[in-house]
Design a protein around this motif. Structure first.
Motif, mmCIF file in Angstrom:
data_model
loop_
_atom_site.group_PDB
_atom_site.id
_atom_site.type_symbol
_atom_site.label_atom_id
_atom_site.label_comp_id
_atom_site.label_asym_id
_atom_site.label_seq_id
_atom_site.Cartn_x
_atom_site.Cartn_y
_atom_site.Cartn_z
ATOM 1 N N MET A 229 -1.492 10.348 -6.477
ATOM 2 C CA MET A 229 -1.217 9.565 -5.272
ATOM 3 C C MET A 229 -0.111 10.207 -4.445
ATOM 4 O O MET A 229 0.317 9.656 -3.460
ATOM 5 N N SER B 214 0.676 -1.269 -10.398
ATOM 6 C CA SER B 214 1.560 -0.217 -9.934
ATOM 7 C C SER B 214 0.778 0.877 -9.217
ATOM 8 O O SER B 214 1.288 1.534 -8.336
ATOM 9 N N ARG B 215 -0.473 1.042 -9.607
ATOM 10 C CA ARG B 215 -1.294 2.043 -8.938
ATOM 11 C C ARG B 215 -2.186 1.405 -7.873
ATOM 12 O O ARG B 215 -3.268 1.885 -7.569
ATOM 13 N N GLY B 216 -1.722 0.290 -7.363
ATOM 14 C CA GLY B 216 -2.345 -0.275 -6.173
ATOM 15 C C GLY B 216 -3.595 -1.088 -6.411
ATOM 16 O O GLY B 216 -4.335 -1.371 -5.463
ATOM 17 N N TYR B 217 -3.854 -1.491 -7.657
ATOM 18 C CA TYR B 217 -5.043 -2.317 -7.876
ATOM 19 C C TYR B 217 -4.830 -3.654 -7.191
ATOM 20 O O TYR B 217 -3.762 -4.253 -7.288
ATOM 21 N N PHE C 271 -8.308 6.557 -10.518
ATOM 22 C CA PHE C 271 -8.088 5.117 -10.391
ATOM 23 C C PHE C 271 -7.183 4.735 -9.213
ATOM 24 O O PHE C 271 -7.509 3.879 -8.403
ATOM 25 N N GLY C 272 -6.030 5.378 -9.118
ATOM 26 C CA GLY C 272 -5.073 5.038 -8.070
ATOM 27 C C GLY C 272 -5.645 5.274 -6.681
ATOM 28 O O GLY C 272 -5.460 4.461 -5.771
ATOM 29 N N LEU C 273 -6.349 6.381 -6.536
ATOM 30 C CA LEU C 273 -6.904 6.711 -5.222
ATOM 31 C C LEU C 273 -8.043 5.766 -4.866
ATOM 32 O O LEU C 273 -8.238 5.434 -3.698
ATOM 33 N N GLU C 274 -8.772 5.334 -5.877
ATOM 34 C CA GLU C 274 -9.814 4.334 -5.628
ATOM 35 C C GLU C 274 -9.184 3.061 -5.073
ATOM 36 O O GLU C 274 -9.688 2.440 -4.144
ATOM 37 N N SER C 275 -8.042 2.676 -5.681
ATOM 38 C CA SER C 275 -7.367 1.466 -5.225
ATOM 39 C C SER C 275 -6.959 1.578 -3.767
ATOM 40 O O SER C 275 -7.008 0.615 -3.018
ATOM 41 N N LEU C 276 -6.543 2.793 -3.402
ATOM 42 C CA LEU C 276 -6.120 2.981 -2.022
ATOM 43 C C LEU C 276 -7.315 3.086 -1.082
ATOM 44 O O LEU C 276 -7.154 3.123 0.133
ATOM 45 N N SER D 135 2.567 1.605 -3.356
ATOM 46 C CA SER D 135 1.657 2.065 -4.412
ATOM 47 C C SER D 135 1.574 3.569 -4.425
ATOM 48 O O SER D 135 1.555 4.184 -5.489
ATOM 49 N N ILE E 211 5.735 5.333 -4.513
ATOM 50 C CA ILE E 211 6.592 5.151 -5.691
ATOM 51 C C ILE E 211 5.704 5.153 -6.927
ATOM 52 O O ILE E 211 4.944 4.221 -7.165
ATOM 53 N N VAL F 7 -7.823 14.990 -7.180
ATOM 54 C CA VAL F 7 -7.980 15.002 -8.632
ATOM 55 C C VAL F 7 -8.046 16.443 -9.123
ATOM 56 O O VAL F 7 -7.430 16.804 -10.125
ATOM 57 N N LEU G 281 -5.291 -3.999 -3.878
ATOM 58 C CA LEU G 281 -5.233 -3.763 -2.436
ATOM 59 C C LEU G 281 -6.646 -3.881 -1.878
ATOM 60 O O LEU G 281 -7.631 -3.667 -2.584
ATOM 61 N N ARG H 234 0.839 -1.195 0.000
ATOM 62 C CA ARG H 234 0.000 0.000 0.000
ATOM 63 C C ARG H 234 0.879 1.252 0.000
ATOM 64 O O ARG H 234 0.654 2.195 -0.752
ATOM 65 N N GLY I 163 -10.085 -3.027 0.061
ATOM 66 C CA GLY I 163 -10.882 -1.840 0.356
ATOM 67 C C GLY I 163 -10.885 -0.816 -0.738
ATOM 68 O O GLY I 163 -10.696 0.373 -0.502
ATOM 69 N N ARG I 164 -11.098 -1.265 -1.973
ATOM 70 C CA ARG I 164 -11.172 -0.341 -3.089
ATOM 71 C C ARG I 164 -12.439 0.491 -2.987
ATOM 72 O O ARG I 164 -13.507 -0.022 -2.677
ATOM 73 N N SER I 165 -12.317 1.777 -3.270
ATOM 74 C CA SER I 165 -13.516 2.611 -3.248
ATOM 75 C C SER I 165 -13.891 2.961 -4.680
ATOM 76 O O SER I 165 -13.173 2.633 -5.612
ATOM 77 N N SER I 166 -15.030 3.598 -4.830
ATOM 78 C CA SER I 166 -15.470 3.942 -6.179
ATOM 79 C C SER I 166 -15.806 5.421 -6.214
ATOM 80 O O SER I 166 -16.648 5.899 -5.478
ATOM 81 N N TYR I 167 -15.097 6.129 -7.099
ATOM 82 C CA TYR I 167 -15.269 7.574 -7.159
ATOM 83 C C TYR I 167 -16.259 7.920 -8.260
ATOM 84 O O TYR I 167 -16.361 7.215 -9.251
ATOM 85 N N CYS J 132 -9.553 5.641 -0.921
ATOM 86 C CA CYS J 132 -9.849 6.981 -0.427
ATOM 87 C C CYS J 132 -11.343 7.277 -0.579
ATOM 88 O O CYS J 132 -11.998 6.748 -1.467
ATOM 89 N N PHE K 55 5.018 5.097 -10.984
ATOM 90 C CA PHE K 55 5.698 4.481 -12.117
ATOM 91 C C PHE K 55 4.981 4.843 -13.412
ATOM 92 O O PHE K 55 3.781 4.637 -13.525
ATOM 93 N N ILE L 1 -10.733 12.119 -2.911
ATOM 94 C CA ILE L 1 -10.426 11.923 -4.325
ATOM 95 C C ILE L 1 -10.748 13.189 -5.102
ATOM 96 O O ILE L 1 -9.955 13.651 -5.923
#
Lengths: 647, 291
Positions: free
Chosen positions: A158, B199-202, A106-111, A81, A84, A122, B204, A78, B206-210, A113, A86, A118
């Motif tokens: 991110m 690389s962007r954390g997919y 997308f990245g923030l959704e993965s984390l 992600s 770093i 954004v 992990l 986490r 607890g994914r949220s939806s914006y 947030c 990329f 977000i």
């Protein structure tokens, strides 16, 4: 404080005898802008991918990678992600979702947030990158440059501590690439984000770099600041130097000459020896006269250099060059210049061609006229959206102009075709000719920008064989082999076309096209994404084809390549050719749309197109000076090039 | 209507279409059909309607004719052709079905205009986040694959291999070639996409939806208003204040003030998008004229 520390990192891909990385030692400080350079396949990508656990390739690892003084493997995913970032090479492949705003999120959704966070992040990024205008757009509607900026922004939301970029501008045109790299500089300057970038466009990226790391064969060849690096590479005569900016190349070549010319007692040579010959293997952080990188630095240096050769030995070395009595004649205006190859036959051309894609759309070609001569390399330069690719489509007969004429000499001397000059197959030629259909033979073939669209089979050999009506015959096999040899892909024939490097892929595609035995070859941006070495290889192949009587028209953004290898150049603008002449006249006549060497020496040395021209000029000056012992006058300078003072 | 919260637009269309389909009352059908027609014209313009009509009219005719031919329920016989009895009830029922079909199709054409893919994605993303991402990725990749296929065909033409000509078998073969290389290409490039996602954390937890949508006060007000109308209609139907039964003979609710009120409520509900858009346009114009 070190952000990344790589200690003796070695890596071997599974089932490969050779190490892809061997004993790499590298320290990246916080806030540094680090440029990683080296030829294709030297291990740049492999090294960069080691900086993020999820991207690290499988294989045998040795050594240690510390991130923020902790082993990278122990930093949880986490945290990696977000901290770093990329960015990969292909703008297209990295985009995951269909809308710009969704991609940013997308990245923030993965984390995980929440929506409010977000929305804020954004919004910040969209404003920083100027994305607001296309925030609601479909990603398909974006240009390549915009896509790559979006990828960068999508990582930046991110709020990473470090951005790792693997040749992010390889697929972009020069203007979009410069914009992208400047955006990186802005990020680095304004947020202190550490940047580690692998890049081929050294002209643009080196002036931004705090530190340069040169990789060769998986080993660090040199690291340090730009100036130190270039001098060190010069000492080792590294082929990497070819990719360096023109200013640096001229400087280093001259440095070399003084070094050679001077006796051991000469202060410059002594200094040089002490600093670079016996010094530490890797780190060379200091340098003598700073190596110029940008055009401006290069001009300053060149002015001093010229002043030194012209003024009295006793006078001030840094004085402005004196006004010379006779100014050299201005180069002939390119528009009225006579073509040197006028005598040669014209094999194809277009006359006042108008074209548009949609009935009510805008005209893309507006009265375009051009001619392709026998056995020449004709380069069509121009910015984005000027109609370069459309021109090729029209010439290839894929697009039908609504006005004007595109013509092709039917009886272009067939004695010169590839097969005919191919000694091996001379005797089999008759049978071959009758067996083959005459559809595209002796005609005109187009190699599209994306070589991947050419292949349809599982191996390169099978792919080449699809070009024959009778693929299993010995003649076909022999022809495929000989063409593979010509294009230096004979060792790759059993590989999948997608598994070889970009340059090799392109040569394989070219091989397939050449099996049609085209009289005229149209190339769409053939140097895109190629490193300096691959470009040279391509140039050599084009040279071979020309010798076999093939006429080549290429469209390109790559000014330096065209300047070095083309016979004639033309500039396309607003759907028409605005200037067309022999290469030297073309580039000498332009003031902005010209080579770095020309811009470097404009007003100082006339008639310069490549860095080699300046080097030649300076060395003749030096020679004269050392011979005569006192300043050379303008009369003596009237050789291939001449000097005049900068007003 | 366009900038209404997707949840409201979606429930609105769902409700109106449901009432139209389930409750085949001639009055409500007429209301629904006319409102849908007006709104479709407003959204798509007269021109596109011509195309819709080209499909609609034959379908309506078919529904209106076929029903009485195969449905012999009903007590009032109009004509007897051989053993075939055509009844008044089944004829009227056929006509109502035709009207219902037309109304539903027109409502759907409006729905498509208002509920764009991202709104739909958003709504279902709320329920299942992974589905929303899959839809979004599909929408990204389909156009990409199509354009790559075009590029391949173009490239092959440029080297003298025309994949669209030749015998049928040749064409099938070259089509197969393209398909197979497309699969390889997609997998090859998919690796990059996967890298970019990871690389962007997919992956992990607890994914949220914006989403871009916020439920604002105007949304709430309009939602409350249309909900009120919808409840009136439902109550009216439940209390049989308005009702219809076609077989064995047609029984319509008697005319009454409450029935009239419910018709009015439904009319208001059906015209709601048109009124809303019209009102906003007026407001826009007047605010502009003041500048």
């Amino acid at each position: 404080m070190a952000l990344f520390t790589l200690k003796d990192l070695s890596f071997t891909y599974p089932q490969q005898p050779k190490q892809a990385l061997s004993a790499v030692y590298m320290v990246v400080e916080k806030g540094e802008f680090v440029v990683l350079c080296g030829r294709s396949g030297c291990g740049k990508s492999t090294l960069l991918r080691h900086l993020k656990t999820v991207l690290t390739p499988h294989g045998k690892h040795q050594g240690e990678i510390l991130f923020d003084n902790r082993p990278l493997a122990q930093v949880d995913l986490r945290e990696q992600s977000s901290r770093i970032g990329f960015v990969l090479q292909s703008p297209e492949n990295q985009i995951v979702t269909d809308k710009v705003w969704h991609e940013l999120a997308f990245g923030l959704e993965s984390l995980g947030c929440d929506t409010a966070t977000i929305r804020l992040r954004v919004a910040e990024m969209a404003s920083f990158f100027g994305i607001q205008e296309w925030y609601h757009k479909d990603v398909n509607e974006l240009s390549g440059g915009q896509k790559q900026l979006l990828n960068l922004a999508a990582v930046m939301v991110m709020q990473p501590d470090v951005l790792v970029l693997d040749e992010p501008t390889a697929q972009l045109d020069p203007i979009a690439a410069a914009e992208f790299l400047n955006q990186l500089k802005k990020i680095n300057d304004e947020t202190g984000t550490t940047i580690i970038i692998a890049e081929q466009r050294l002209e643009v990226v080196l002036p931004l770099a705090d530190k340069v790391v040169v990789l060769a064969d998986g080993k660090v060849l040199a690291q340090g600041d730009v100036s130190a690096i270039s001098t060190r590479l010069n000492v080792t005569k590294s082929p990497m130097l070819k990719a360096f900016p023109a200013a640096a190349r001229v400087f280093l070549a001259m440095e070399d000459q003084t070094d050679d010319a001077c006796t051991a007692g000469s202060p410059k040579g002594e200094h040089f020896n002490r600093e670079y010959r016996g010094d530490a293997r890797f780190n060379c952080d200091s340098s003598i006269a700073t190596c110029p990188i940008t055009i401006r630095e290069g001009r300053d240096w060149l002015m001093r250099e010229l002043a030194a050769t012209q003024s009295q030995p006793s006078s001030d070395q840094l004085a402005q060059p004196q006004m010379l009595s006779t100014l050299p004649p201005a180069p002939p205006s390119p528009v009225h210049a006579e073509n040197p190859s006028d005598a040669s036959t014209v094999v194809a051309g277009a006359k006042e061609v108008w074209f548009r894609y949609e009935r009510k759309g805008a005209d893309i070609l507006r009265g375009l006229s051009l001619e392709i001569h026998q056995s020449e390399l004709f380069c069509l330069l121009g910015g984005n959206g000027t109609g370069k690719s459309t021109t090729l489509g029209v010439l290839a007969g894929l697009l039908k102009p609504y006005r004007g004429k595109v013509w092709l000499e039917k009886q272009a001397s067939s004695a010169n075709t590839l097969a005919a000059t191919d000694d091996l197959l001379q005797n089999k030629l008759a049978a071959f000719t009758s067996a083959e259909s005459t559809a595209a033979r002796g005609g005109l073939c187009l190699l599209p920008q994306d070589s991947q669209t050419i292949f349809t089979e599982k191996t390169i050999r099978d792919d080449l064989l699809t070009m024959f009506t009778n693929p299993k015959s010995d003649i076909s096999l022999a022809r495929a082999d000989s063409i593979a040899e010509l294009l230096e892909i004979d060792t790759l024939l059993d590989r999948h076309p997608f598994d070889v490097s970009v340059g090799e892929q392109q040569r394989a595609a070219l091989a397939k096209v050449l099996l049609r035995e085209p009289q005229i070859l149209l190339l769409d941006e053939p140097t895109k994404g190629l490193d300096a070495a691959f470009k040279e290889q391509l140039a050599a192949i084009l040279e071979k084809l020309k010798a076999r009587g093939v006429s080549i028209l290429m469209v390109s953004h790559d000014i330096e390549f065209c300047a070095a290898y083309a016979d004639r150049c033309a500039m396309l603008f607003d759907g028409d050719v605005v200037s067309q002449s022999a290469t030297r006249q073309f580039f000498v006549g332009n003031s902005f749309y010209t080579t770095a060497a020309n811009r470097l020496s404009r007003g100082l040395v006339e008639n310069v197109v490549t860095a080699e021209d300046i080097i030649k000029h300076l060395s003749t000056l030096n020679e004269r000076q050392s011979k005569s012992g006192f300043p050379s006058s303008s009369n003596k300078l009237s050789g291939t090039s001449s000097v005049r003072a900068r007003s | 209507m366009r900038n209404l919260h997707p949840a409201i637009s979606f429930s609105y269309f769902a409700f109106v279409i449901l009432i139209t389909v389930v409750f085949m009352h001639p009055v409500t059908l007429c209301i629904s059909l006319i409102s849908a027609l007006l709104y479709a014209i407003y959204l798509n313009g007269i021109k596109s309607l011509r195309l819709t009509l080209l499909v609609l009219v034959p379908m309506m005719l078919l529904a209106a004719i076929i029903n009485p031919l195969f449905n012999h329920l009903g007590n009032t016989v109009l004509i007897t052709v051989g053993s075939l009895q055509i009844t008044l009830e089944s004829t009227l029922y056929g006509l109502s079905t035709a009207g219902m079909l037309a109304a539903v199709i027109l409502w759907f054409s409006c729905y498509n205009k208002i509920m764009t893919s991202d709104k739909f994605t958003y709504l279902f993303g709320k329920i299942i986040p992974s589905v929303s991402l899959i839809i979004s990725m599909t929408l990204r990749f389909i156009p990409r694959y199509l354009s790559q296929m075009k590029k391949i065909t173009y490239a092959q033409q440029a080297i003298g291999r025309d994949l669209n000509s030749g015998h049928l078998i040749d064409r099938i073969r070259s089509g197969g070639d393209i398909l197979s290389i497309m699969v390889t290409w997609a997998l090859e490039n998919g690796v990059d996409t996967a890298d970019s996602m990871r690389s962007r954390g997919y992956g992990l937890k607890g994914r949220s939806s914006y989403s871009l949508y916020k439920l604002d006060s105007r949304d709430k007000l309009l939602a409350a208003f249309s909900l009120y109308l919808a409840i009136m209609v439902i109550v009216g139907i439940a209390l049989r204040l308005i009702s219809i039964s076609y077989f064995p003979w047609i029984t319509l609710n008697p005319f009454s003030i409450p029935a009239l009120l419910i018709y009015l409520a439904f009319l208001l509900l059906c015209l709601f998008p048109l009124l809303l858009d019209g009102f906003e346009e007026l407001k826009w114009r007047s605010s502009r004229s003041r500048i």
